[in-house]
Design a protein around this motif. Structure first.
Motif, PDB file in Angstrom:
ATOM      1  N   ARG A  69       0.832  -1.203   0.000  1.00 45.93           N
ATOM      2  CA  ARG A  69       0.000   0.000   0.000  1.00 45.93           C
ATOM      3  C   ARG A  69       0.873   1.261   0.000  1.00 45.93           C
ATOM      4  O   ARG A  69       0.577   2.248  -0.672  1.00 45.93           O
ATOM      5  CB  ARG A  69      -0.936  -0.005   1.206  1.00 45.93           C
ATOM      6  N   LEU A  70       1.947   1.221   0.788  1.00 44.90           N
ATOM      7  CA  LEU A  70       2.877   2.340   0.789  1.00 44.90           C
ATOM      8  C   LEU A  70       3.536   2.505  -0.576  1.00 44.90           C
ATOM      9  O   LEU A  70       3.713   3.631  -1.060  1.00 44.90           O
ATOM     10  CB  LEU A  70       3.949   2.138   1.857  1.00 44.90           C
ATOM     11  N   LEU A  71       3.888   1.391  -1.204  1.00 43.53           N
ATOM     12  CA  LEU A  71       4.542   1.448  -2.505  1.00 43.53           C
ATOM     13  C   LEU A  71       3.616   2.064  -3.550  1.00 43.53           C
ATOM     14  O   LEU A  71       4.045   2.894  -4.357  1.00 43.53           O
ATOM     15  CB  LEU A  71       4.972   0.036  -2.927  1.00 43.53           C
ATOM     16  N   VAL A  72       2.353   1.676  -3.523  1.00 43.43           N
ATOM     17  CA  VAL A  72       1.383   2.249  -4.467  1.00 43.43           C
ATOM     18  C   VAL A  72       1.259   3.749  -4.251  1.00 43.43           C
ATOM     19  O   VAL A  72       1.165   4.532  -5.204  1.00 43.43           O
ATOM     20  CB  VAL A  72       0.010   1.556  -4.312  1.00 43.43           C
ATOM     21  N   ASP A  73       1.290   4.178  -2.984  1.00 38.75           N
ATOM     22  CA  ASP A  73       1.155   5.594  -2.657  1.00 38.75           C
ATOM     23  C   ASP A  73       2.469   6.355  -2.830  1.00 38.75           C
ATOM     24  O   ASP A  73       2.486   7.583  -2.732  1.00 38.75           O
ATOM     25  CB  ASP A  73       0.671   5.771  -1.212  1.00 38.75           C
TER      26      ASP A  73
END
Length: 378
Positions: A166-170
């Motif tokens: 999720r952090l990577l997507v953001d």
């Protein structure tokens, strides 16, 4: 870690241990965000930074110690700490830094990780920075579909990977809490998303300076124009791509292929209604971060009239930054490019573009929002 990666990989390939410090958390007016790194080589050389210079000397010594004894350290520097004051932290903020030894044993997949980051492929590294004995220093590497390494049990790995993706997507880095069979852990996730894109339409002199500035800011820069005699790599050496095509056709194709996102910035510098009206009509319908167009006040009003006549609504027109850039009083391609870059940075960071001298409060924006279950401020 991105800024120290070439040197880090060189020492790793030479099988020589080094010390690496990484910012894990920040509070207040801290100048660097989580993921910023300072690397200390075996020859005493230093690359990167974890602050604006306030605590570099103290962290440098910790890196040398960690490289020598292999013991990881998690240290906090803040205005309330005598140690931090002695180290010279005067910015008013607080930073937490994880210091570790990096070698072939502690980071066995560094070459694979470096290859993905260099190629602009989305990847992240999750490192345990606090926990029970034997946990700190464990890490795993992940991308959109898989991961390598382990932080402990399969269950904790799967939970951390889900949050880290999720952090990577953001496109954000942050600290997560994890629980490994009752043993709490703090895990730093440093995300390396694919670079955001900057599309520069118009093979004009200012475009070369804008391309240089965009690359400096970390964008993957494309210059596009329909005129082949002007649209050459030689004229735009800073651009990652130079494309000969009608701007609206190229933009439509990139959008349809899913190669644009909410971080994309679009700069229309064509000065020609044949080019800029069609491309702006499409750009203003896309969920991108920024759309700006160059031109005088008169040309800007004429363009807005043409866009209205082409069916562009008021809400879409309100997104258009035109005339492009901030009022810096500059002139010439380079100063114009600085003006454009300043507006992009201000919009990206939520800044006002006003002089800091005339303002009040914190200078640096707060750290990015943390995901649910993160360590948070304490």
């Amino acid at each position: 870690m991105r800024e120290v990666l070439p040197e880090l990989l060189g020492w790793w390939r030479a099988d020589v241990p080094v010390g690496l410090a990484t910012v894990t958390r920040t509070w207040g007016s801290a100048p660097r965000r989580p993921g910023a790194s300072l690397l200390v080589g075996p020859d005493g050389s230093a690359v990167g930074s974890v602050s604006a210079g306030c605590v570099e000397a103290a962290v440098y010594e910790l890196c040398r110690d960690a490289a020598a004894d292999g013991v990881p350290r998690l240290t906090r520097y803040g205005m309330a700490d005598d140690e931090a004051l002695a180290a010279g932290l005067t910015c008013g903020g607080t930073i937490e830094v994880y210091v570790e030894r990096i070698d072939r044993n502690t980071f066995g997949d560094l070459d694979r990780f470096a290859a993905r980051v260099t190629a602009g492929q989305p990847t992240a590294v999750a490192t345990c920075v606090a926990g029970a004995a034997g946990r700190p220093g464990r890490r795993l590497l992940l991308d959109e579909v898989g991961w390598r390494g382990s932080l402990g049990t399969p269950a904790v790995d799967a939970a951390v990977v889900a949050e880290a993706r999720r952090l990577l997507v953001d496109g954000r880095s942050g600290l997560l809490r994890a629980d490994d069979d009752g043993a709490p852990m703090s895990v730093l996730v440093v995300a390396y998303p694919a670079p955001a894109r900057m599309l520069v339409f118009g093979a004009v002199e200012v475009a070369a300076a804008v391309a240089r500035m965009g690359r400096f800011l970390g964008y993957r820069v494309t210059v596009c124009d329909a005129r082949p005699v002007f649209t050459t790599p030689r004229r735009f050496p800073a651009a990652h791509e130079v494309v000969v095509d009608w701007p609206h056709r190229y933009l439509s194709g990139e959008a349809a292929a899913g190669r644009l996102d909410e971080r994309t910035v679009i700069c229309v510098l064509t000065h020609d209604a044949r080019f800029d009206v069609p491309v702006l009509r499409h750009a203003l319908d896309l969920p991108v971060a920024y759309v700006g167009a160059m031109g005088s006040r008169r040309a800007t009003e004429d363009r807005r009239d043409r866009l209205r006549a082409a069916g562009v609504g008021a809400a879409a027109l309100a997104r258009l930054r035109a005339p492009i850039g901030l009022d810096l009083g500059g002139a010439g391609p380079e100063e114009t490019a600085v003006s454009i870059a300043a507006e992009i940075v201000a919009m990206r960071g939520g800044g006002t573009g006003a002089s800091l001298t005339d303002g009040a409060g914190r200078i640096h924006a707060g750290a990015p929002a943390r995901v649910a279950g993160s360590a948070g401020d304490r």
